[in-house]
Design an enzyme around this catalytic site. Structure first.
Site, PDB file in Angstrom:
ATOM      1  N   SER A 112       6.275 -10.730  -4.565  1.00  0.00           N
ATOM      2  CA  SER A 112       6.026 -10.164  -5.891  1.00  0.00           C
ATOM      3  C   SER A 112       6.840 -10.894  -6.940  1.00  0.00           C
ATOM      4  CB  SER A 112       6.404  -8.676  -5.902  1.00  0.00           C
ATOM      5  OG  SER A 112       6.504  -8.205  -7.229  1.00  0.00           O
ATOM      6  N   TYR A 135       2.386 -10.839 -11.901  1.00  0.00           N
ATOM      7  CA  TYR A 135       1.940  -9.994 -13.018  1.00  0.00           C
ATOM      8  C   TYR A 135       1.959 -10.903 -14.241  1.00  0.00           C
ATOM      9  CZ  TYR A 135       2.823  -5.610 -10.434  1.00  0.00           C
ATOM     10  OH  TYR A 135       2.799  -4.570  -9.548  1.00  0.00           O
ATOM     11  N   THR A 161      -2.396  -9.886  -9.869  1.00  0.00           N
ATOM     12  CA  THR A 161      -2.662  -8.456  -9.712  1.00  0.00           C
ATOM     13  C   THR A 161      -3.388  -7.973 -10.955  1.00  0.00           C
ATOM     14  OG1 THR A 161      -0.846  -8.075  -8.199  1.00  0.00           O
ATOM     15  CG2 THR A 161      -1.561  -6.188  -9.500  1.00  0.00           C
ATOM     16  N   LYS A 215      -5.962  -9.321  -6.744  1.00  0.00           N
ATOM     17  CA  LYS A 215      -5.520  -8.106  -6.051  1.00  0.00           C
ATOM     18  C   LYS A 215      -5.722  -6.900  -6.956  1.00  0.00           C
ATOM     19  CE  LYS A 215      -1.450  -6.051  -3.821  1.00  0.00           C
ATOM     20  NZ  LYS A 215      -1.008  -5.003  -4.748  1.00  0.00           N
ATOM     21  N   HIS A 239      -3.392  -0.394  -5.397  1.00  0.00           N
ATOM     22  CA  HIS A 239      -1.946  -0.452  -5.610  1.00  0.00           C
ATOM     23  C   HIS A 239      -1.240   0.677  -4.850  1.00  0.00           C
ATOM     24  CE1 HIS A 239       0.437  -2.893  -8.653  1.00  0.00           C
ATOM     25  NE2 HIS A 239       1.387  -2.188  -8.100  1.00  0.00           N
TER      26      HIS A 239
HETATM   27  C1  LIG Z   1       7.576   0.161  -3.872  1.00  0.00           C
HETATM   28  C2  LIG Z   1       6.306  -0.592  -4.156  1.00  0.00           C
HETATM   29  C3  LIG Z   1       6.322  -1.648  -5.053  1.00  0.00           C
HETATM   30  C4  LIG Z   1       5.146  -2.379  -5.289  1.00  0.00           C
HETATM   31  N1  LIG Z   1       5.194  -3.475  -6.104  1.00  0.00           N
HETATM   32  C5  LIG Z   1       4.077  -4.243  -6.273  1.00  0.00           C
HETATM   33  C6  LIG Z   1       4.136  -5.470  -7.003  1.00  0.00           C
HETATM   34  O1  LIG Z   1       5.186  -5.883  -7.466  1.00  0.00           O
HETATM   35  N2  LIG Z   1       2.979  -6.154  -7.136  1.00  0.00           N
HETATM   36  C7  LIG Z   1       1.784  -5.734  -6.616  1.00  0.00           C
HETATM   37  O2  LIG Z   1       0.759  -6.397  -6.776  1.00  0.00           O
HETATM   38  N3  LIG Z   1       1.717  -4.594  -5.897  1.00  0.00           N
HETATM   39  C8  LIG Z   1       2.839  -3.867  -5.701  1.00  0.00           C
HETATM   40  N4  LIG Z   1       2.775  -2.722  -4.929  1.00  0.00           N
HETATM   41  C9  LIG Z   1       1.507  -2.374  -4.256  1.00  0.00           C
HETATM   42  C10 LIG Z   1       1.439  -3.015  -2.868  1.00  0.00           C
HETATM   43  O3  LIG Z   1       1.362  -4.412  -2.936  1.00  0.00           O
HETATM   44  C11 LIG Z   1       0.233  -2.516  -2.078  1.00  0.00           C
HETATM   45  O4  LIG Z   1      -0.935  -2.746  -2.833  1.00  0.00           O
HETATM   46  C12 LIG Z   1       0.315  -1.033  -1.726  1.00  0.00           C
HETATM   47  O5  LIG Z   1       1.639  -0.668  -1.446  1.00  0.00           O
HETATM   48  C13 LIG Z   1      -0.570  -0.757  -0.504  1.00  0.00           C
HETATM   49  O6  LIG Z   1      -0.559   0.592  -0.170  1.00  0.00           O
HETATM   50  P1  LIG Z   1       0.386   1.198   0.984  1.00  0.00           P
HETATM   51  O7  LIG Z   1       1.768   1.280   0.405  1.00  0.00           O
HETATM   52  O8  LIG Z   1      -0.202   2.527   1.213  1.00  0.00           O
HETATM   53  O9  LIG Z   1       0.342   0.250   2.159  1.00  0.00           O
HETATM   54  C14 LIG Z   1       3.943  -1.995  -4.654  1.00  0.00           C
HETATM   55  C15 LIG Z   1       3.939  -0.927  -3.768  1.00  0.00           C
HETATM   56  C16 LIG Z   1       5.103  -0.238  -3.492  1.00  0.00           C
HETATM   57  C17 LIG Z   1       5.074   0.882  -2.480  1.00  0.00           C
END
Ligand SMILES: Cc1cc2nc3c(=O)[nH]c(=O)nc-3n(C[C@H](O)[C@H](O)[C@H](O)COP(=O)(O)O)c2cc1C
Length: 368
Positions: A112, A135, A161, A215, A239
């Site tokens: 990320s 981002y 994203t 994404k 997300h």
């Molecule tokens: C704590 C946290 C931080 C996240 N930060 C980002 C990020 O910086 N960029 C992004 O594209 N998705 C981010 N996501 C989304 C994840 O990449 C992913 O799409 C999502 O967690 C998938 O669902 P799951 O947690 O149920 O496996 C984040 C998710 C979590 C839980």
């Protein structure tokens, strides 16, 4: 001497329980929480729970290949560590710890653009299969510069994203007054994020040859437009229920996207995938790769790099058993005929894949 991690954690449930124990209420709420009513979070699990298997029997399943492949490289499972901002809130070393686990086990990491360490330092930590997620919070020259840095540091693909035009209201964070250190920087760039459009996708494809991943695609319509723009990977995601509330579960959206893409790009998916059987469902429905968000963080929070590697080992075992019981010896042999719709039998929640933790497991641990 402390107990080896293989003996300490026999199940994923034990890993989740350890993570919950180790995290303070602020980071815990940040990790498991979603937007407003958290309906999308629940729907991710509900969609997976609403898929049942149709097993085939009497096939020789002594040798099972659970591997996947991504950008020409073989991976030990068809999964990737999804991008997570602020990993340093869960584990010492932040993204570098995730990179080490990715290398040690043999699955790719998507880094990320928010969190520490950054693009160069994470790449320097270890040689793993890596892709970079941005981002867009700068003008076009900032994006181009980032693509160049990513390519120079061995990232195999570049991800935008696209589900985050606005930062959502995560009420666990607000209620707990949990302030993410990177939010102050984010404010300045949010106008770019809100302005992001298909023009930037076109510009990227005209200018760069690193494979492009989008994404946050959640409809067949947008998947179709992405394919028309030459996007290489359509990453179905909401997300983890952390952006738009009241969306569909990712596993429910996957079939329409796979149909719209019709083999013209890869389809990846994430959202609620917590078990080996979930991964098998995602691949059976046509995904090439399944992203792990919270589960990977829970592994890291349970016991750092070793905790995440152990999480992946248990997942691998779950996958192997699931494939064998379905009568197939590799993911390539899975088809949509191995799954069917069925009513869910549990109340879906972010941690409902772990029934031994009991109801209410998602609430912060009580202070000692
Ligand atoms: C704590 C946290 C931080 C996240 N930060 C980002 C990020 O910086 N960029 C992004 O594209 N998705 C981010 N996501 C989304 C994840 O990449 C992913 O799409 C999502 O967690 C998938 O669902 P799951 O947690 O149920 O496996 C984040 C998710 C979590 C839980």
């Amino acid at each position: 001497m402390s107990e080896p991690v293989q003996e300490r954690f026999l199940t994923l449930q034990e890993i989740v329980a350890a993570a919950r124990q180790n995290l303070a209420p602020g980071p815990w709420g940040y990790l498991i929480g979603g937007t407003e009513t958290e309906t999308t979070v629940r729907r991710n699990r509900h969609a997976l729970d609403s898929i049942a298997f149709r097993p085939r029997v009497l096939r020789d399943v002594r040798d099972i290949d659970v591997g996947g492949d991504l950008f020409g490289a073989r991976t030990r499972l068809p999964v990737l560590l999804a991008p997570v901002g602020g990993l340093e809130s869960f584990v010492e070393g932040g993204a570098a710890a995730a990179a080490r686990a990715s290398a040690a086990f043999g699955v790719p990491q998507m880094l990320s653009s928010v969190g520490v360490p950054g693009l160069e330092a994470t790449a320097a930590a270890v040689d793993n299969l890596r892709v970079y997620q941005l981002y867009v919070r700068s003008d076009a020259s900032g994006v181009d510069d980032c693509v160049r840095r990513a390519r120079d540091h061995g990232y195999r693909a570049f991800c935008l994203t696209v589900d985050s035009a606005m930062y959502s209201r995560r009420e666990r964070d607000l209620a707990g007054r949990f302030i993410k250190p990177w939010r102050a920087d984010a404010a300045a760039g949010m106008a770019y994020q809100a302005a992001l459009s298909w023009d930037e996708v076109k510009r990227f494809k005209d200018r760069h040859d690193l494979p492009l991943i989008l994404k946050g695609i959640a409809t067949a319509e947008d998947a179709q437009i992405a394919v028309e723009h030459g996007v290489d990977v359509i990453y179905v995601s909401n997300h983890g229920g952390r952006q738009l509330d009241h969306g569909l579960g990712s596993a429910a959206v996957l079939p329409e996207v796979v149909a719209a893409v019709a083999g013209r790009a890869q389809v990846w998916v994430d959202g609620g995938f917590m078990r080996g059987s979930d991964i098998v469902k995602g691949i059976a429905l046509g995904a090439r790769c399944v992203g792990l968000g919270r589960l990977a963080c829970l592994g890291l929070a349970a016991d750092g790099v070793a905790g995440l590697v152990r999480t992946l080992e248990i997942l691998e075992e779950e996958v192997r058993i699931c494939l064998a019981l379905l009568g197939v010896t590799s993911f390539a042999a899975l088809t949509p005929a191995h799954v069917a719709e069925a009513p869910a039998v549990v109340d879906a929640g972010v941690l409902s894949a772990f029934p031994l933790l009991g109801t209410g497991a998602e609430h912060p641990p009580l202070p000692d």
